[in-house]
Write an enzyme that holds these catalytic residues in place. Structure first.
Site: not given
Length: 600
Positions: A332-334, A360
């Protein structure tokens, strides 16, 4: 029968008001004294222009003044709009119904109170502001001769200025605040002053706006409640294994890699919107990394360490806990950026430990990384590095302020109005509780990330980065990949995340959710909100992808469940945390998640 008279508002108690003001004065004096004492000891120098705004706006002014005819024409146009507004307002005052000169954008919550539309004066103030805001933004956006980074910077901070000066942010020009002040005899402003002083005191002399009731949520009690156990830990992370809710589970486990800039429980807020609980109920053996909230002792930890001691050790630990050779992984993200780097490392070593990868709202290509680019250039990063090297980490609150500025009206000014002008306590909200529970980042790791990802964009370049002692090439990653992004994402713009799907060597699917960076991802099927777009093809142009995409109702979670089905394997008996080679250390959410950057 006579009509009952409308009950008059209760008169404010002058004694109570005086006591409140006295208490506010005493609290204010204490805050000022504490602030002065702290800064006297630290020897704080005069503030400098770390963001480079002075130079940027000087360049803007020079370019505008270089074309005086155009500047004069724009001012004349603004004057005509003001005159038209005045004429329309006079017509309305005399009973006419002229078309408004300016209307708020759809979804602009600042002007939802009925007086903004029904009351002549407030309607005039609103339209005057909107006309000026539109004119000012158009003036800045149309200036030629600026380099791209400077153009983005002046555009972003002009919008911050415009948002700050909205009439809704001031007591005398906000009809809701005005009515509340009259009705309460000013008690709302006194209570708001107390709230303001409390937030300054809580921030150690800096304003730290309360977004939610901090006492309303407790980890493991009414937030982050999916049953699980910590089964592994090292200096950088704890690994949580969730307890099964089905008698049989799918053979291949699922490992979730959250961003290290926030706590993992964004995916486990409440039972009704928990991705963890939903995935467990789907029969998956779910693991999640809970990153440490680092202090100066971990200043030396690098991006390399987050890969070797983070994702790689987590994958190996999942194998020991389940007896499986590989996992399905979600970043997710980073966490998705780190997942891609991990897969590049594994591909270079020809190790097959991940069967499928889901990203994501994750950036792999940082070519157009959105509005965060405004804060990332050589001078700003160098200044940030000096601060980080002094204390060994980046304070999570600083990063949270940056993210809040991307949606200032929702995440800053709405709370200024509610807390300080209306004098109300913030509403308990699980998402905002998580948003305020920020984490620090080790100096060495964050510096590497900013310079090599955002500034140099090396992750996408074959062999440009060496991680875990191995040069990585993402085109060698051939496992199936699923990219989920959000159409209103200001942090990881979807057209940029789309580029990541084209870099990897395997077959990729791209799905676009409605809403933004958080709500678009934390979107359970039961809510039936936002919808999503799919397209089986993956053309080079994201606009082409969207033009041919099909829109669906509901949540992308259901679509992902169908996509990942072939990667789940057969059914096996449910796995209980601690019953295999890894023993239980403590119950979820674990001690790492409980460490708060603000010390509470």
């Amino acid at each position: 029968m006579s009509t009952p008279a409308t009950e008059a508002p209760a008169k404010p108690d002058p004694v109570q008001l005086a006591e409140s003001l006295a208490a506010a004065a005493e609290k204010s004096a204490k805050v000022i004294a504490d602030f002065s004492s702290r800064h006297a000891k630290s020897g704080v120098s005069m503030p400098n222009d770390e963001l480079g705004l002075g130079r940027a706006f000087m360049e803007l002014a020079a370019q505008m003044l270089a074309n005086p005819a155009r500047l004069a024409e724009s001012h004349m146009n603004l004057w005509w709009e003001y005159m038209s507004l005045w004429q329309g307002s006079m017509m309305r005052l005399m009973g006419g119904q002229p078309a408004p000169m300016a209307v708020p954008a759809m979804g602009d919550k600042r002007f939802k109170h009925e007086d903004w539309h029904e009351h002549f004066l407030f309607d005039y103030i609103k339209q005057s502001y909107l006309i000026t805001a539109r004119w000012m933004h158009d003036q800045v956006a149309s200036v030629e001769g600026l380099d791209e980074h400077t153009k983005k910077k002046v555009d972003f901070f002009t919008r911050q200025y415009i948002d700050a000066l909205a009439p809704s942010n001031f007591a005398l020009t906000n009809p809701e605040v005005f009515r509340e002040t009259v009705a309460s005899g000013g008690q709302n402003l006194v209570k708001g002053l107390h709230n303001l002083l409390d937030d300054i005191e809580r921030g150690g002399g800096k304003l730290k706006i309360s977004m939610t009731d901090a006492k309303a949520f407790e980890l493991g009690v009414n937030i982050a409640t999916t049953p699980g156990k910590v089964v592994f830990q090292n200096e950088l992370m704890q690994l949580i294994q969730y307890e099964p809710s089905t008698k049989k589970v799918w053979k291949r486990p699922l490992l979730i890699i959250p961003p290290w800039i926030n706590k993992y429980y964004i995916l486990d807020l409440r039972e009704k919107n928990s991705f963890m609980r939903w995935a467990v109920d789907q029969g998956m053996t779910v693991f999640v990394i809970s990153w440490v909230n680092p202090d100066e002792k971990l200043a030396h930890k690098t991006f390399d360490d987050y890969l070797t001691e983070g994702t790689l050790e987590a994958i190996d630990a999942v194998g020991r806990a389940t007896g499986e050779d590989d996992v399905n992984a979600i970043g997710y993200c980073l966490g998705g950026t780190l997942l891609a780097a991990t897969l590049g490392h594994l591909a270079a070593k020809k190790e097959k430990k991940v069967a499928s990868a889901t990203y994501m709202t994750s950036l792999i290509d940082f070519t157009a990384a959105g509005e965060l680019e405004v804060f990332i250039d050589e001078s700003q990063v160098a200044s940030l590095e000096r601060k980080m090297n002094e204390r060994g980490y980046l304070d999570g609150g600083e990063m949270a302020t940056t993210f809040n500025m991307l949606r200032a009206n929702d995440l800053i000014w709405s709370f200024v109005i509610n807390n300080y002008l209306l004098g109300r306590d913030p509403f308990p909200f699980d998402l905002l509780h998580w948003n305020c529970d920020s984490t620090r980042m080790p100096a060495a790791m964050h510096s590497y990330y900013l310079r090599n990802m955002y500034m140099k964009n090396l992750l996408r370049e074959p062999g440009a980065l060496t991680l875990g002692g191995t040069p990585i090439d993402l085109s060698k990653v051939t496992i199936p990949s699923y990219f989920a992004s959000a159409i209103e994402d200001h942090i990881a713009p979807w057209k940029t995340t789309y580029a990541g799907a084209l870099i990897l060597g395997g077959k990729s699917r791209f799905v676009l959710s409605g809403s933004g960076h958080i709500a678009g991802m934390v979107n359970p099927p039961s809510a039936n909100k936002y919808g999503y777009w799919t397209n089986d093809r993956l053309p080079a142009d994201p606009d082409k992808w969207f033009h041919d995409a099909v829109q669906h109702e509901g949540s992308w979670w259901s679509h992902w469940r169908q996509w990942v089905a072939p990667q789940l394997g057969r059914e096996v008996p449910a796995r209980i945390p601690g019953k295999a080679k890894l023993k239980v250390i403590e119950a979820a959410p674990g001690s790492y998640a409980r460490v708060r950057a603000d010390g509470r």
